[in-house]
Design an enzyme around this catalytic site. Structure first.
Site, PDB file in Angstrom:
ATOM      1  N   ARG A   1      -3.902  47.609  33.905  1.00  0.00           N
ATOM      2  CA  ARG A   1      -5.273  48.118  33.843  1.00  0.00           C
ATOM      3  C   ARG A   1      -5.980  47.835  35.161  1.00  0.00           C
ATOM      4  NH1 ARG A   1      -7.079  46.378  27.632  1.00  0.00           N
ATOM      5  NH2 ARG A   1      -5.260  47.356  26.623  1.00  0.00           N
TER       6      ARG A   1
ATOM      7  N   ARG B   1      -8.457  38.188  32.397  1.00  0.00           N
ATOM      8  CA  ARG B   1      -8.591  39.615  32.732  1.00  0.00           C
ATOM      9  C   ARG B   1      -7.744  39.926  33.971  1.00  0.00           C
ATOM     10  NH1 ARG B   1     -12.283  42.856  30.500  1.00  0.00           N
ATOM     11  NH2 ARG B   1     -13.498  41.070  29.788  1.00  0.00           N
TER      12      ARG B   1
ATOM     13  N   GLU C   1     -11.861  37.421  22.546  1.00  0.00           N
ATOM     14  CA  GLU C   1     -10.998  38.435  21.934  1.00  0.00           C
ATOM     15  C   GLU C   1      -9.540  38.220  22.329  1.00  0.00           C
ATOM     16  OE1 GLU C   1      -9.691  43.018  22.554  1.00  0.00           O
ATOM     17  OE2 GLU C   1     -11.665  42.444  23.321  1.00  0.00           O
TER      18      GLU C   1
ATOM     19  N   SER D   1      -7.302  43.490  19.066  1.00  0.00           N
ATOM     20  CA  SER D   1      -8.131  44.552  18.502  1.00  0.00           C
ATOM     21  C   SER D   1      -7.240  45.397  17.612  1.00  0.00           C
ATOM     22  CB  SER D   1      -8.721  45.425  19.609  1.00  0.00           C
ATOM     23  OG  SER D   1     -10.074  45.143  19.817  1.00  0.00           O
TER      24      SER D   1
ATOM     25  N   ARG E   1      -3.372  35.944  26.824  1.00  0.00           N
ATOM     26  CA  ARG E   1      -4.510  35.283  26.194  1.00  0.00           C
ATOM     27  C   ARG E   1      -4.045  34.286  25.127  1.00  0.00           C
ATOM     28  NH1 ARG E   1      -9.911  39.065  26.013  1.00  0.00           N
ATOM     29  NH2 ARG E   1      -9.750  39.828  28.164  1.00  0.00           N
TER      30      ARG E   1
END
Length: 426
Positions: free
Chosen positions: A261, A276, A348, A351, A390
């Site tokens: 990403r 991130r 988070e 999801s 994560r």
């Protein structure tokens, strides 16, 4: 993608649903395009019908010796023949404009999704385990990590910002976490393991909603392919342009892949550590189901992800996202947030979303119900099971000891030869 027939039937309701997503009204413009397209189709059909009728009359006129009438009819047929390509081209142009307009709009939120514009309106559903108590001040993972093998400086020197090099024990722990997650989904929850392409074509990225809206968030190769931002793209497109039998459903796929990403909108956010990154590993779940099984599958998928966290003995909470905080393709999303003691907050880590038939329409993925001739669009769901980097952060921060060592969760010790504690370099 949305069904223009539903918008045509109740444009006010469609605009009200868009408003829940923070999107301005579009129904009037969409219906106008649809009407123009249908008018053009009708004109082309009328022209073709008239042309066929005149062709018969030409033969009759010639048969009766009325050459003047035959010539007049032939002139009209030639004009109609010339007009048809123009009408077809106009219909194609309007249809493409309508498709582009529909493709730019997000999925509509399910009825039970709470209203709201951002994460402040998300609703906590439940929590698992209280955060651990420490007899020392817990540190963040980027402070503990270097002694365990997290080499942030070398990662940056090789590839630039938001890249990390993992070495030794912490690299082994990351690998163990990914393998544990994938094995659990396959062996305990019946997912089919998939090793998918990491590069996809435009059609695949469009099918799951990455294109055209999120072009800036993706990495593109010089030959026009896209690096996947999540294995959801590859896994969901397995059923693209297919008609499945109802007996084939549900289909459940799982994959452990690198993800890429650009984080175009994340300037200044989470610049330290692993939270991130431009490149990260993730275990992804995708389910393809009939519409009536969609809600139950969403709960099942979310519980699969929660089960991973519970097996790793990590405190977490489930959040139901509000309409304004959901992803583009989602109709309902549960976020799982893991407790990070170093940050003293939940972050988070997964999801899980149901996309109803939104992606299926973009991919033309359908099924034929038993005993019926007509087909229906499938429902697609996706979820992280989990984001491996994560999870590594959460394991390090929750399992940290005063001496800088980290207790390895019992569930992954078999993947590490029974290792119980990850020791820092001395």
């Amino acid at each position: 993608m949305h069904d223009i027939r539903l918008i045509r039937d109740d444009p006010a309701a469609f605009d009200a649903q868009l408003a829940r997503r923070g999107t301005p009204p579009h129904a009037e413009a969409l219906v106008s395009l649809d009407e123009a397209r249908r008018r053009t189709i009708a004109q082309a059909q009328d022209a073709q019908t008239r042309r066929n009728a005149l062709s018969k009359q030409i033969g009759q006129a010639k048969g009766s010796g009325d050459e003047a009438r035959a010539q007049a009819l032939m002139t009209e047929v030639a004009e109609l023949k010339e007009s048809l390509p123009r009408l077809e081209a106009e219909e194609a142009r309007i249809a493409a404009e309508l498709d582009d307009a529909l493709a730019a709009l997000p999925n509509l939120a399910a009825a039970d999704v709470p209203p709201g514009e951002d994460e402040d309106a998300n609703v906590e559903v439940h929590r698992h385990r209280e955060p651990p108590a420490f007899d020392f001040k817990p540190a963040e993972h980027d402070a503990i990590g270097p002694a365990l093998g997290m080499d942030f400086e070398t990662g940056v020197s090789i590839a630039g910002s938001r890249f990390t090099l993992l070495r030794g024990g912490v690299a082994r722990l990351q690998r163990a976490l990914g393998q544990f997650m994938l094995d659990r989904l396959v062996n305990e929850h019946g997912f089919e393991e998939v090793c998918p392409p990491l590069l996809v074509r435009d059609e695949a990225a469009f099918g799951t909603g990455q294109l055209p809206k999120f072009t800036e968030d993706l990495f593109r190769t010089t030959d026009g392919r896209w690096l996947i931002p999540t294995a959801e793209v590859s896994l969901t497109n397995i059923v693209r342009e297919r008609i499945l039998g109802e007996a084939e459903l549900p289909l459940r796929f799982a994959a452990l892949t690198p993800c890429f990403r650009s984080e175009a909108g994340a300037a200044g956010r989470d610049t330290r550590g692993l939270i991130r990154q431009h490149q990260f590993d993730k275990v992804e779940m995708v389910a393809i189901v009939t519409p009536d099984a969609s809600d139950a599958e969403h709960e099942r998928m979310t519980r699969c992800a929660e089960g991973v966290l519970e097996a790793l003995d990590l405190p977490y909470r489930r959040m139901l996202l509000c309409a304004g905080d959901m992803g583009f393709s989602a109709a309902r999303t549960f976020d799982l947030e893991v407790w990070l003691p170093g940050q003293n907050r939940y972050r988070e880590i997964s999801s899980c979303s149901t996309c109803t038939d939104f992606q299926a329409r973009r991919m033309n993925a359908r099924f034929r119900p038993e005993g019926e001739k007509a087909t229906r669009f499938v429902h697609t769901l996706n979820g992280s099971g989990l984001a491996v980097g994560r999870t590594l952060v959460a394991v390090i921060e929750n399992g940290q000891q005063a001496d800088g060592s980290v207790v390895v969760p019992a569930a992954v010790r078999p993947y590490l030869g029974g290792l119980e504690v990850l020791e820092p370099a001395r």
